[in-house]
Scaffold this motif. Structure first.
Motif, PDB file in Angstrom:
ATOM      1  N   LEU A   1     -14.514 -32.644 -19.391  1.00  0.00           N
ATOM      2  CA  LEU A   1     -13.514 -31.851 -18.660  1.00  0.00           C
ATOM      3  C   LEU A   1     -12.918 -32.758 -17.589  1.00  0.00           C
ATOM      4  CD1 LEU A   1     -15.715 -28.655 -18.142  1.00  0.00           C
ATOM      5  CD2 LEU A   1     -13.844 -28.873 -19.800  1.00  0.00           C
ATOM      6  N   ILE A   2     -11.616 -33.011 -17.679  1.00  0.00           N
ATOM      7  CA  ILE A   2     -10.950 -33.887 -16.722  1.00  0.00           C
ATOM      8  C   ILE A   2      -9.926 -33.040 -15.980  1.00  0.00           C
ATOM      9  CG2 ILE A   2      -9.697 -36.037 -16.372  1.00  0.00           C
ATOM     10  CD1 ILE A   2     -11.317 -35.366 -19.742  1.00  0.00           C
ATOM     11  N   LEU A   3     -10.282 -32.584 -14.782  1.00  0.00           N
ATOM     12  CA  LEU A   3      -9.462 -31.631 -14.054  1.00  0.00           C
ATOM     13  C   LEU A   3      -9.072 -32.195 -12.695  1.00  0.00           C
ATOM     14  CD1 LEU A   3     -11.664 -29.964 -15.889  1.00  0.00           C
ATOM     15  CD2 LEU A   3     -10.639 -27.999 -14.780  1.00  0.00           C
ATOM     16  N   GLY A   4      -7.951 -31.732 -12.180  1.00  0.00           N
ATOM     17  CA  GLY A   4      -7.571 -32.186 -10.852  1.00  0.00           C
ATOM     18  C   GLY A   4      -6.125 -31.912 -10.514  1.00  0.00           C
ATOM     19  N   ASP A   5      -5.827 -32.192  -9.258  1.00  0.00           N
ATOM     20  CA  ASP A   5      -4.455 -32.185  -8.753  1.00  0.00           C
ATOM     21  C   ASP A   5      -3.953 -33.616  -8.901  1.00  0.00           C
ATOM     22  OD1 ASP A   5      -2.101 -32.193  -7.360  1.00  0.00           O
ATOM     23  OD2 ASP A   5      -2.977 -31.719  -5.412  1.00  0.00           O
ATOM     24  N   PHE A   6      -3.130 -33.848  -9.908  1.00  0.00           N
ATOM     25  CA  PHE A   6      -2.642 -35.195 -10.194  1.00  0.00           C
ATOM     26  C   PHE A   6      -1.295 -35.469  -9.527  1.00  0.00           C
ATOM     27  CE2 PHE A   6      -5.180 -35.749 -14.427  1.00  0.00           C
ATOM     28  CZ  PHE A   6      -6.344 -35.639 -13.719  1.00  0.00           C
ATOM     29  N   ASN A   7      -0.755 -34.480  -8.812  1.00  0.00           N
ATOM     30  CA  ASN A   7       0.479 -34.657  -8.022  1.00  0.00           C
ATOM     31  C   ASN A   7       1.642 -35.211  -8.837  1.00  0.00           C
ATOM     32  OD1 ASN A   7       0.165 -33.697  -5.317  1.00  0.00           O
ATOM     33  ND2 ASN A   7      -1.351 -35.286  -4.972  1.00  0.00           N
ATOM     34  N   THR A   8       1.793 -34.733 -10.058  1.00  0.00           N
ATOM     35  CA  THR A   8       2.865 -35.220 -10.936  1.00  0.00           C
ATOM     36  C   THR A   8       4.170 -34.479 -10.642  1.00  0.00           C
ATOM     37  OG1 THR A   8       1.840 -33.735 -12.556  1.00  0.00           O
ATOM     38  CG2 THR A   8       1.466 -36.097 -12.828  1.00  0.00           C
ATOM     39  N   PHE A   9       4.844 -34.901  -9.572  1.00  0.00           N
ATOM     40  CA  PHE A   9       6.095 -34.224  -9.214  1.00  0.00           C
ATOM     41  C   PHE A   9       7.217 -35.195  -8.854  1.00  0.00           C
ATOM     42  CE2 PHE A   9       3.574 -34.369  -5.255  1.00  0.00           C
ATOM     43  CZ  PHE A   9       4.465 -35.013  -4.413  1.00  0.00           C
TER      44      PHE A   9
ATOM     45  N   TYR B   1     -14.867 -34.222 -14.378  1.00  0.00           N
ATOM     46  CA  TYR B   1     -14.183 -34.994 -13.344  1.00  0.00           C
ATOM     47  C   TYR B   1     -13.381 -34.043 -12.452  1.00  0.00           C
ATOM     48  CZ  TYR B   1     -14.842 -38.973 -16.593  1.00  0.00           C
ATOM     49  OH  TYR B   1     -15.350 -39.932 -17.439  1.00  0.00           O
ATOM     50  N   SER B   2     -13.418 -34.293 -11.135  1.00  0.00           N
ATOM     51  CA  SER B   2     -12.571 -33.569 -10.180  1.00  0.00           C
ATOM     52  C   SER B   2     -11.773 -34.608  -9.407  1.00  0.00           C
ATOM     53  CB  SER B   2     -13.418 -32.729  -9.216  1.00  0.00           C
ATOM     54  OG  SER B   2     -12.595 -32.030  -8.289  1.00  0.00           O
ATOM     55  N   ALA B   3     -10.456 -34.672  -9.679  1.00  0.00           N
ATOM     56  CA  ALA B   3      -9.612 -35.754  -9.180  1.00  0.00           C
ATOM     57  C   ALA B   3      -8.490 -35.228  -8.297  1.00  0.00           C
ATOM     58  CB  ALA B   3      -9.011 -36.533 -10.349  1.00  0.00           C
ATOM     59  N   HIS B   4      -8.055 -36.072  -7.381  1.00  0.00           N
ATOM     60  CA  HIS B   4      -6.882 -35.785  -6.546  1.00  0.00           C
ATOM     61  C   HIS B   4      -6.102 -37.085  -6.395  1.00  0.00           C
ATOM     62  CE1 HIS B   4      -5.175 -33.730  -2.654  1.00  0.00           C
ATOM     63  NE2 HIS B   4      -4.284 -33.868  -3.623  1.00  0.00           N
ATOM     64  N   PHE B   5      -5.023 -37.218  -7.178  1.00  0.00           N
ATOM     65  CA  PHE B   5      -4.257 -38.458  -7.171  1.00  0.00           C
ATOM     66  C   PHE B   5      -3.324 -38.512  -5.961  1.00  0.00           C
ATOM     67  CE2 PHE B   5      -4.364 -39.334 -12.050  1.00  0.00           C
ATOM     68  CZ  PHE B   5      -5.733 -39.508 -11.964  1.00  0.00           C
ATOM     69  N   GLU B   6      -2.838 -39.708  -5.703  1.00  0.00           N
ATOM     70  CA  GLU B   6      -2.013 -39.937  -4.516  1.00  0.00           C
ATOM     71  C   GLU B   6      -0.690 -39.177  -4.594  1.00  0.00           C
ATOM     72  OE1 GLU B   6      -1.182 -40.307  -1.171  1.00  0.00           O
ATOM     73  OE2 GLU B   6      -2.936 -41.563  -1.601  1.00  0.00           O
ATOM     74  N   CYS B   7      -0.338 -38.572  -3.471  1.00  0.00           N
ATOM     75  CA  CYS B   7       0.917 -37.835  -3.344  1.00  0.00           C
ATOM     76  C   CYS B   7       2.069 -38.756  -2.951  1.00  0.00           C
ATOM     77  CB  CYS B   7       0.721 -36.731  -2.296  1.00  0.00           C
ATOM     78  SG  CYS B   7       2.202 -35.823  -1.835  1.00  0.00           S
ATOM     79  N   PHE B   8       1.805 -39.695  -2.042  1.00  0.00           N
ATOM     80  CA  PHE B   8       2.873 -40.521  -1.467  1.00  0.00           C
ATOM     81  C   PHE B   8       3.010 -41.825  -2.248  1.00  0.00           C
ATOM     82  CE2 PHE B   8       1.161 -37.829   1.910  1.00  0.00           C
ATOM     83  CZ  PHE B   8       2.304 -37.079   2.175  1.00  0.00           C
ATOM     84  N   THR B   9       3.465 -41.690  -3.475  1.00  0.00           N
ATOM     85  CA  THR B   9       3.723 -42.826  -4.357  1.00  0.00           C
ATOM     86  C   THR B   9       4.697 -42.341  -5.414  1.00  0.00           C
ATOM     87  OG1 THR B   9       2.685 -44.494  -5.759  1.00  0.00           O
ATOM     88  CG2 THR B   9       1.690 -42.320  -5.804  1.00  0.00           C
ATOM     89  N   GLY B  10       4.660 -42.926  -6.590  1.00  0.00           N
ATOM     90  CA  GLY B  10       5.519 -42.500  -7.681  1.00  0.00           C
ATOM     91  C   GLY B  10       4.775 -42.591  -8.991  1.00  0.00           C
ATOM     92  N   ILE B  11       5.529 -42.593 -10.085  1.00  0.00           N
ATOM     93  CA  ILE B  11       4.924 -42.603 -11.412  1.00  0.00           C
ATOM     94  C   ILE B  11       4.045 -43.827 -11.615  1.00  0.00           C
ATOM     95  CG2 ILE B  11       5.487 -42.930 -13.855  1.00  0.00           C
ATOM     96  CD1 ILE B  11       7.711 -40.933 -13.547  1.00  0.00           C
ATOM     97  N   ILE B  12       4.504 -44.996 -11.161  1.00  0.00           N
ATOM     98  CA  ILE B  12       3.747 -46.220 -11.401  1.00  0.00           C
ATOM     99  C   ILE B  12       2.390 -46.171 -10.697  1.00  0.00           C
ATOM    100  CG2 ILE B  12       3.714 -48.711 -11.015  1.00  0.00           C
ATOM    101  CD1 ILE B  12       6.739 -48.710 -11.392  1.00  0.00           C
TER     102      ILE B  12
ATOM    103  N   GLY C   1     -12.966 -34.265  11.163  1.00  0.00           N
ATOM    104  CA  GLY C   1     -14.019 -34.167  10.159  1.00  0.00           C
ATOM    105  C   GLY C   1     -13.746 -35.046   8.964  1.00  0.00           C
ATOM    106  N   ILE C   2     -14.167 -34.579   7.792  1.00  0.00           N
ATOM    107  CA  ILE C   2     -14.001 -35.326   6.551  1.00  0.00           C
ATOM    108  C   ILE C   2     -13.390 -34.416   5.488  1.00  0.00           C
ATOM    109  CG2 ILE C   2     -15.765 -37.069   6.977  1.00  0.00           C
ATOM    110  CD1 ILE C   2     -17.787 -35.337   5.556  1.00  0.00           C
ATOM    111  N   HIS C   3     -13.039 -35.019   4.331  1.00  0.00           N
ATOM    112  CA  HIS C   3     -12.206 -34.318   3.357  1.00  0.00           C
ATOM    113  C   HIS C   3     -12.461 -34.915   1.982  1.00  0.00           C
ATOM    114  CE1 HIS C   3      -8.469 -32.220   2.135  1.00  0.00           C
ATOM    115  NE2 HIS C   3      -8.102 -33.323   1.515  1.00  0.00           N
ATOM    116  N   GLY C   4     -12.573 -34.075   0.935  1.00  0.00           N
ATOM    117  CA  GLY C   4     -12.842 -34.633  -0.383  1.00  0.00           C
ATOM    118  C   GLY C   4     -12.704 -33.640  -1.514  1.00  0.00           C
ATOM    119  N   ASN C   5     -13.237 -34.029  -2.673  1.00  0.00           N
ATOM    120  CA  ASN C   5     -13.129 -33.260  -3.913  1.00  0.00           C
ATOM    121  C   ASN C   5     -14.509 -32.815  -4.374  1.00  0.00           C
ATOM    122  OD1 ASN C   5     -10.341 -34.048  -3.962  1.00  0.00           O
ATOM    123  ND2 ASN C   5     -10.991 -36.032  -4.795  1.00  0.00           N
TER     124      ASN C   5
END
Length: 392
Positions: free
Chosen positions: A203-211, A168-179, A109-113
């Motif tokens: 409102l700027i909300l999301g999973d930004f994957n800051t780990f 905003y509803s955001a989902h930033f990349e998991c498989f990267t780093g700070i840059i 299927g498909i996947h999104g925010n």
């Protein structure tokens, strides 16, 4: 089921027919939710939790539509229908069905925010200029072959008898780093800044994957680039606040904190990043270190991965639900907010700068404690050696 393509929008409206938006009783304050629902693996529990919250605006990540791993349903439609909401989903990926996926990952299927609301909305999607992971080329290497790119859903929300809201509803990349994630953050900072005069309430909300810290720091899969070890002693959320979120337009048209990071030649942030890594007034009321939203590997890998930035809003109350991670692998952020006058922007700047000072004090305290423990160990070892030598 006819499926939308990556980059397209899927829209729903299951509000009661005939309801005049101007006649809707608006609570004071508005309730806002941010939640990554982990592909809706436990969708019934997610919907029950959202129903209890009775939020006015919901920013939801990892909406599955037609994927075998999560039952094959249209989760955006199910949420909108059961909660009687207006909504939209920005499709990021087509999840390819493949033998390299296990049952828990199987696509089709498909996947999104998504953004859901009780109010009228106009949608668009931001196709991020910065795409630090090439999913069509490399997704199979992770056991997740997919087509598409990271994109953020944006909604202009018409709240009756109040100024409109840009969400905003955001989902930033998991498989990267700070840059890599800094680039995606700058994509949103630019859009927010471009619209702040016309739509100051945001409102700027999301999973930004800051780990990119703790155990993840040692994994090139989850944290790559020069900053893996340059930020030792600091979490990624701390680094964001110190180097990006505390730099405002009056501080200069180029972010000098990033410009003075002392990176080796060829690894410096681009001029584009330096010009856009400027905070147009965002503020997140949650603690960047203590308010952990993900926890894995037995608690050894924790982070504030989810953010709930407000611009020109007063946050009356904020809290987290799903603290035991039973409904999703992310905690749910909840805020009660009220529209505010522009002078609240100065208050939020002061709070952000105070947070930077407090974080630096915490970091220096931890560093001093670590050095003291190391010195104590060295002295203890030397004392044992001297004692043994005197006995001989």
């Amino acid at each position: 089921m006819d499926l939308a393509l990556p980059g397209q929008l899927v829209l729903y409206d299951y509000r009661d027919v005939g309801t005049d938006p101007e006649a809707v009783e608006i609570p004071r304050p508005l309730r806002v939710v941010q939640w990554n629902i982990e592909r809706g693996y436990r969708l019934e529990a997610v919907i029950a939790a959202l129903r209890d919250l009775d939020a006015d605006i919901l920013c939801i990540q990892e909406i599955d539509i037609g994927n075998r791993r999560s039952g094959g349903g249209d989760h955006g439609q199910i949420i909108a229908e059961q909660l009687k909401l207006n909504g939209g989903v920005a499709i990021e990926f087509q999840e390819l069905e493949s033998p390299c996926r296990n049952d828990a990952q199987q696509g089709g299927g498909i996947h999104g925010n998504a953004i859901f609301s009780k109010f009228d909305m106009e949608f668009r999607a931001i196709d991020h200029d910065h795409q630090p992971y090439n999913w069509p080329r490399d997704g199979a290497l992770l056991g997740e072959p997919r087509l598409g790119r990271r994109c953020t859903l944006v909604a202009e929300i018409a709240v009756p008898k109040r100024p409109p809201i840009l969400a905003y509803s955001a989902h930033f990349e998991c498989f990267t780093g700070i840059i890599g994630r800094t680039g995606q953050l700058c994509d949103l900072l630019r859009d927010s800044s471009d619209n702040k005069e016309r739509l100051p309430h945001q409102l700027i909300l999301g999973d930004f994957n800051t780990f990119a810290h703790s155990l993840a720091r040692f994994s090139p899969k989850y944290s790559n680039g020069w900053y893996r070890f340059r930020t030792l002693g600091m979490t990624e959320p701390e680094w964001w606040i110190k180097n990006i979120l505390s730099w405002y337009p009056e501080d200069g048209s180029r972010n000098q904190r990033l410009d003075s990071e002392g990176l080796p030649s060829g690894l410096h942030f681009s001029d584009e990043i330096l010009r856009t890594a400027i905070n147009p007034g965002w503020w997140d009321p949650f603690d960047p270190v203590k308010d952990v939203t993900i926890s894995s590997h037995g608690g050894w890998m924790t982070a504030k991965a989810d953010w709930a930035f407000v611009r020109q809003f007063k946050v009356v109350k904020h809290w987290m639900t799903n603290r035991d991670f039973t409904t999703s692998d992310h905690r749910c952020l909840v805020l009660d907010v009220e529209h505010a006058h522009p002078d609240i922007l100065d208050e939020h700047k002061r709070r952000t700068r105070r947070t930077v000072q407090e974080l630096e004090q915490r970091r220096m305290s931890k560093l001093w404690t670590s050095c003291s423990l190391a010195a104590a160990l060295v002295l203890s070892y030397a004392a044992v050696k001297l004692a043994r030598a005197s006995m001989n």
